[in-house]
Design an enzyme around this catalytic site. Sequence first.
Site, PDB file in Angstrom:
ATOM      1  N   LYS A 222     -10.554  30.438 -90.948  1.00  5.33           N
ATOM      2  CA  LYS A 222     -11.067  29.489 -89.951  1.00  5.33           C
ATOM      3  C   LYS A 222     -12.577  29.587 -89.819  1.00  5.33           C
ATOM      4  O   LYS A 222     -13.207  30.528 -90.289  1.00  5.33           O
ATOM      5  CB  LYS A 222     -10.356  29.713 -88.617  1.00  5.33           C
ATOM      6  CG  LYS A 222      -8.956  29.111 -88.662  1.00  5.33           C
ATOM      7  CD  LYS A 222      -8.236  29.107 -87.358  1.00  5.33           C
ATOM      8  CE  LYS A 222      -6.889  28.390 -87.567  1.00  5.33           C
ATOM      9  NZ  LYS A 222      -5.988  28.593 -86.442  1.00  5.33           N
ATOM     10  N   ARG A 256      -0.442  34.209 -89.414  1.00  5.26           N
ATOM     11  CA  ARG A 256      -0.320  32.975 -90.201  1.00  5.26           C
ATOM     12  C   ARG A 256      -1.513  32.931 -91.140  1.00  5.26           C
ATOM     13  O   ARG A 256      -2.650  32.856 -90.690  1.00  5.26           O
ATOM     14  CB  ARG A 256      -0.320  31.778 -89.242  1.00  5.26           C
ATOM     15  CG  ARG A 256      -0.160  30.417 -89.904  1.00  5.26           C
ATOM     16  CD  ARG A 256      -0.217  29.319 -88.839  1.00  5.26           C
ATOM     17  NE  ARG A 256      -0.107  28.005 -89.431  1.00  5.26           N
ATOM     18  CZ  ARG A 256      -1.115  27.348 -89.993  1.00  5.26           C
ATOM     19  NH1 ARG A 256      -2.316  27.897 -90.049  1.00  5.26           N
ATOM     20  NH2 ARG A 256      -0.929  26.146 -90.509  1.00  5.26           N
TER      21      ARG A 256
HETATM   22  C1  7PJ Z   1      -2.628  27.133 -86.557  1.00  6.70           C
HETATM   23  C2  7PJ Z   1      -1.481  26.374 -86.674  1.00  6.70           C
HETATM   24  C3  7PJ Z   1      -2.602  28.315 -85.752  1.00  6.70           C
HETATM   25  C4  7PJ Z   1      -0.303  27.797 -85.321  1.00  6.70           C
HETATM   26  C5  7PJ Z   1      -3.067  25.448 -87.788  1.00  6.70           C
HETATM   27  C6  7PJ Z   1      -5.022  26.002 -90.450  1.00  6.70           C
HETATM   28  C7  7PJ Z   1      -5.370  25.094 -89.326  1.00  6.70           C
HETATM   29  N1  7PJ Z   1      -0.314  26.693 -86.071  1.00  6.70           N
HETATM   30  N2  7PJ Z   1      -1.775  25.307 -87.459  1.00  6.70           N
HETATM   31  N3  7PJ Z   1      -1.404  28.588 -85.168  1.00  6.70           N
HETATM   32  N4  7PJ Z   1      -3.616  26.560 -87.287  1.00  6.70           N
HETATM   33  N5  7PJ Z   1       0.837  28.161 -84.694  1.00  6.70           N
HETATM   34  O1  7PJ Z   1      -4.306  25.604 -91.364  1.00  6.70           O
HETATM   35  O2  7PJ Z   1      -5.496  27.155 -90.438  1.00  6.70           O
HETATM   36  O3  7PJ Z   1      -3.572  29.047 -85.559  1.00  6.70           O
HETATM   37  S1  7PJ Z   1      -3.896  24.275 -88.745  1.00  6.70           S
END
Ligand code: 7PJ
Length: 281
Positions: A222, A256
Amino acid sequence: MALRCGRFELSLDRPLVMGVLNVTPDSFSDGGRFMDPAAALDHAQRMIADGADLIDIGAESTRPGASPTPESEELRRIVPLVEKLSGGSVPISADTRKPAVMRAAIAAGAGMINDVSALRAPGALEAVAGSSQAIAVCVMHMQGEPATMQQAPAYNDVVSEVKGFLAERARACEAAGIARERIVLDPGFGFGKTVAHNLALLRGLPAIVALGYPVLAGLSRKSTIGALTGRDVDERVAGSLAAALAAVARGATIVRVHDVRETVDALKVWNAIQNGKIFRH
Ligand code: 7PJ
């Protein structure tokens, strides 16, 4: 502690790695790379072989400034992949804000719904609660909407505001009939947050963990990692690993990430040091 994800029960005795698969033309780190279903499938299988405990498939970009994806397009991108992957060895999570996409993903075999809007869309709580499978849900904090969320994020106390929001959404889930062992909370790094907010949240993560639910942390590649390292998106692996370990050290149980192989290695070492245990992924 364990997390119920449909036909899977994931033990939370060790930190879990969720591999990210974006099937979008415009996601910030891998936009466009996996629009071809065969390439997407390959990448998912690669992440599973590398030790991913879950795969999160997103078909709508929620990057800052992104415009919404039509429902029909999101369905077309995500459903066939969930169908193909859900018979495998790890649960498949569908990253969506739309109740119709949630229902279709669940019908296609998804074991988790990951909603950056925390099931606030009308009908979203019911889509998850009413599913015949006891699938998991990740509810995330976001200030504002993706189109405008990074314009002027503002908090009096970011940790207590995010914590209060997540506690309220967990209560809403439980009131709708989603059992506690199906709920995951996520502070939503980068979603309506400055670098300083993200760092304060990471430092304050134990307060969110104290709510008693598993906590997911998504910092991989990020812009905060970019701001701290000065690196472009595809050169943020080392910075992302530092952030993942910092999150796990503060109680996160799911990270994640895009770089599954590297994260699994880092967590194996971290676990061996911390707990004296060597885990297989
Ligand atoms: C997140 C997400 C996060 C959860 C994205 C990327 C940006 N879902 N979806 N948590 N970030 N739960 O692909 O890094 O931080 S989209």
